[in-house]
Scaffold this motif. Structure first.
Motif, PDB file in Angstrom:
ATOM      1  N   GLN A  74       0.858  -1.180   0.000  1.00 35.23           N
ATOM      2  CA  GLN A  74       0.000   0.000   0.000  1.00 35.23           C
ATOM      3  C   GLN A  74       0.895   1.231   0.000  1.00 35.23           C
ATOM      4  O   GLN A  74       1.761   1.374   0.856  1.00 35.23           O
ATOM      5  CB  GLN A  74      -0.906   0.005   1.231  1.00 35.23           C
ATOM      6  N   ILE A  75       0.663   2.124  -0.967  1.00 37.07           N
ATOM      7  CA  ILE A  75       1.498   3.312  -1.100  1.00 37.07           C
ATOM      8  C   ILE A  75       0.646   4.543  -0.844  1.00 37.07           C
ATOM      9  O   ILE A  75      -0.379   4.757  -1.483  1.00 37.07           O
ATOM     10  CB  ILE A  75       2.132   3.365  -2.500  1.00 37.07           C
ATOM     11  N   THR A  76       1.075   5.336   0.131  1.00 38.95           N
ATOM     12  CA  THR A  76       0.309   6.506   0.548  1.00 38.95           C
ATOM     13  C   THR A  76       1.197   7.736   0.513  1.00 38.95           C
ATOM     14  O   THR A  76       2.309   7.722   1.048  1.00 38.95           O
ATOM     15  CB  THR A  76      -0.232   6.320   1.982  1.00 38.95           C
ATOM     16  N   ALA A  77       0.705   8.807  -0.119  1.00 38.03           N
ATOM     17  CA  ALA A  77       1.426  10.085  -0.130  1.00 38.03           C
ATOM     18  C   ALA A  77       0.999  10.871   1.102  1.00 38.03           C
ATOM     19  O   ALA A  77      -0.185  11.149   1.298  1.00 38.03           O
ATOM     20  CB  ALA A  77       1.119  10.861  -1.400  1.00 38.03           C
ATOM     21  N   LEU A  78       1.964  11.225   1.952  1.00 40.46           N
ATOM     22  CA  LEU A  78       1.709  12.013   3.144  1.00 40.46           C
ATOM     23  C   LEU A  78       2.352  13.381   2.960  1.00 40.46           C
ATOM     24  O   LEU A  78       2.948  13.652   1.926  1.00 40.46           O
ATOM     25  CB  LEU A  78       2.294  11.311   4.376  1.00 40.46           C
ATOM     26  N   GLN A  79       2.238  14.235   3.952  1.00 38.63           N
ATOM     27  CA  GLN A  79       2.833  15.569   3.840  1.00 38.63           C
ATOM     28  C   GLN A  79       4.354  15.475   3.919  1.00 38.63           C
ATOM     29  O   GLN A  79       4.918  15.175   4.955  1.00 38.63           O
ATOM     30  CB  GLN A  79       2.307  16.486   4.945  1.00 38.63           C
ATOM     31  N   GLY A  80       5.008  15.698   2.800  1.00 38.51           N
ATOM     32  CA  GLY A  80       6.462  15.678   2.761  1.00 38.51           C
ATOM     33  C   GLY A  80       7.077  14.297   2.726  1.00 38.51           C
ATOM     34  O   GLY A  80       8.290  14.146   2.852  1.00 38.51           O
ATOM     35  N   ARG A  81       6.253  13.252   2.529  1.00 42.04           N
ATOM     36  CA  ARG A  81       6.803  11.898   2.556  1.00 42.04           C
ATOM     37  C   ARG A  81       5.893  10.915   1.836  1.00 42.04           C
ATOM     38  O   ARG A  81       4.740  11.208   1.547  1.00 42.04           O
ATOM     39  CB  ARG A  81       7.035  11.441   3.996  1.00 42.04           C
ATOM     40  N   ILE A  82       6.450   9.758   1.530  1.00 47.46           N
ATOM     41  CA  ILE A  82       5.710   8.649   0.923  1.00 47.46           C
ATOM     42  C   ILE A  82       5.817   7.458   1.869  1.00 47.46           C
ATOM     43  O   ILE A  82       6.907   7.143   2.355  1.00 47.46           O
ATOM     44  CB  ILE A  82       6.311   8.244  -0.436  1.00 47.46           C
ATOM     45  N   ASP A 194      11.265  10.073   3.264  1.00 44.22           N
ATOM     46  CA  ASP A 194      11.162  11.448   3.752  1.00 44.22           C
ATOM     47  C   ASP A 194      11.863  12.420   2.811  1.00 44.22           C
ATOM     48  O   ASP A 194      13.038  12.253   2.497  1.00 44.22           O
ATOM     49  CB  ASP A 194      11.838  11.558   5.123  1.00 44.22           C
ATOM     50  N   PHE A 195      11.130  13.467   2.397  1.00 47.11           N
ATOM     51  CA  PHE A 195      11.710  14.520   1.562  1.00 47.11           C
ATOM     52  C   PHE A 195      11.972  15.771   2.381  1.00 47.11           C
ATOM     53  O   PHE A 195      12.820  16.571   2.053  1.00 47.11           O
ATOM     54  CB  PHE A 195      10.761  14.874   0.418  1.00 47.11           C
ATOM     55  N   ALA A 196      11.187  15.952   3.449  1.00 48.50           N
ATOM     56  CA  ALA A 196      11.350  17.128   4.299  1.00 48.50           C
ATOM     57  C   ALA A 196      12.434  16.852   5.330  1.00 48.50           C
ATOM     58  O   ALA A 196      12.910  15.738   5.466  1.00 48.50           O
ATOM     59  CB  ALA A 196      10.025  17.449   4.994  1.00 48.50           C
ATOM     60  N   ALA A 197      12.813  17.914   6.081  1.00 49.25           N
ATOM     61  CA  ALA A 197      13.793  17.716   7.145  1.00 49.25           C
ATOM     62  C   ALA A 197      13.162  16.824   8.200  1.00 49.25           C
ATOM     63  O   ALA A 197      12.184  17.196   8.812  1.00 49.25           O
ATOM     64  CB  ALA A 197      14.166  19.066   7.758  1.00 49.25           C
ATOM     65  N   PRO A 198      13.698  15.626   8.401  1.00 46.96           N
ATOM     66  CA  PRO A 198      13.044  14.663   9.279  1.00 46.96           C
ATOM     67  C   PRO A 198      13.378  14.875  10.743  1.00 46.96           C
ATOM     68  O   PRO A 198      14.438  15.375  11.079  1.00 46.96           O
ATOM     69  CB  PRO A 198      13.614  13.327   8.806  1.00 46.96           C
TER      70      PRO A 198
END
Length: 211
Positions: A74-82, A194-198
């Motif tokens: 299951q692949i879910t797009a979240l805020q700033g991350r997958i 994570d694409f944002a600063a984690p």
């Protein structure tokens, strides 16, 4: 997002005006215009970065869906991350990867290596509720580390992979209460890109039993 950042810009501009006025009881129009222009430029740069980040999220989401369409992921797009869930399932009280899971992890590592080498991956480990909470916390970490080690063996950098265990946390179980022959869906590992600063994931704890 744009509205929030714009409001922040004008709020800061107001503070800057007050600060300038407080120093000299007077602020020239050119000083004010220069301050606002700088803030607007910073605001636009931030928005461009957010837009680029969202484009990257959309791109990797599509790549993951294409690569893993034949697997039960299951692949879910979240805020700033997958979030790529259920990338690995485990036998009862085991942290050994199956051959099918290895195939899926091969595909994941390839997508990240070739297209998104700058992201940070959090490997999340889980257990069914058969054993004590402390033991299941450790078991979840063993499963997360098994996946991390395999991804590193496939050419991913150790510095872009971190592990966390949620053990048998009820709010994270796929099928609450299910264990043993019925609990495979709970004995799993998920990957968060994570694409944002984690932030730093919570530390896993330890202790004893099954799961």
């Amino acid at each position: 997002m744009l509205q929030r950042s714009s409001r922040a810009t004008w709020f800061i501009a107001g503070l800057a005006t007050l600060a300038l006025g407080g120093c000299a009881n007077y602020v020239t129009k050119s000083d004010f215009d220069s301050t606002v222009a700088q803030l607007r430029a910073a605001d636009q740069k931030q928005q461009q970065q957010l837009d680029q980040q969202q484009q990257q999220i959309d791109q990797i989401s599509q790549q993951m869906k294409s690569a893993f369409s034949k697997y039960d992921a299951q692949i879910t797009a979240l805020q700033g991350r997958i979030r790529v869930d259920t990338v690995s399932h485990f036998a009862f009280n085991s942290a050994t990867l199956s051959d099918q899971d290895k195939q899926m992890l091969d595909g994941f590592a390839r997508v990240i290596r070739e297209h998104h080498p700058d992201v940070l991956i959090t490997v999340e480990g889980f257990a069914d509720p058969a054993g004590t909470a402390a033991y299941n916390q450790r078991l979840g970490m063993r499963r997360a580390q098994a996946v991390r080690d395999y991804l590193i063996a496939q050419g991913m950098s150790a510095s872009e992979l971190r592990t966390v265990s949620y053990g048998d946390a009820r709010n994270r179980l796929v099928k609450p209460g299910a264990w043993g022959a019925h609990g495979e869906v709970n004995r799993r590992v998920a990957l968060v890109v994570d694409f944002a600063a984690p932030g730093t994931p919570p530390d896993a704890s330890s202790a004893s039993a099954a799961g």
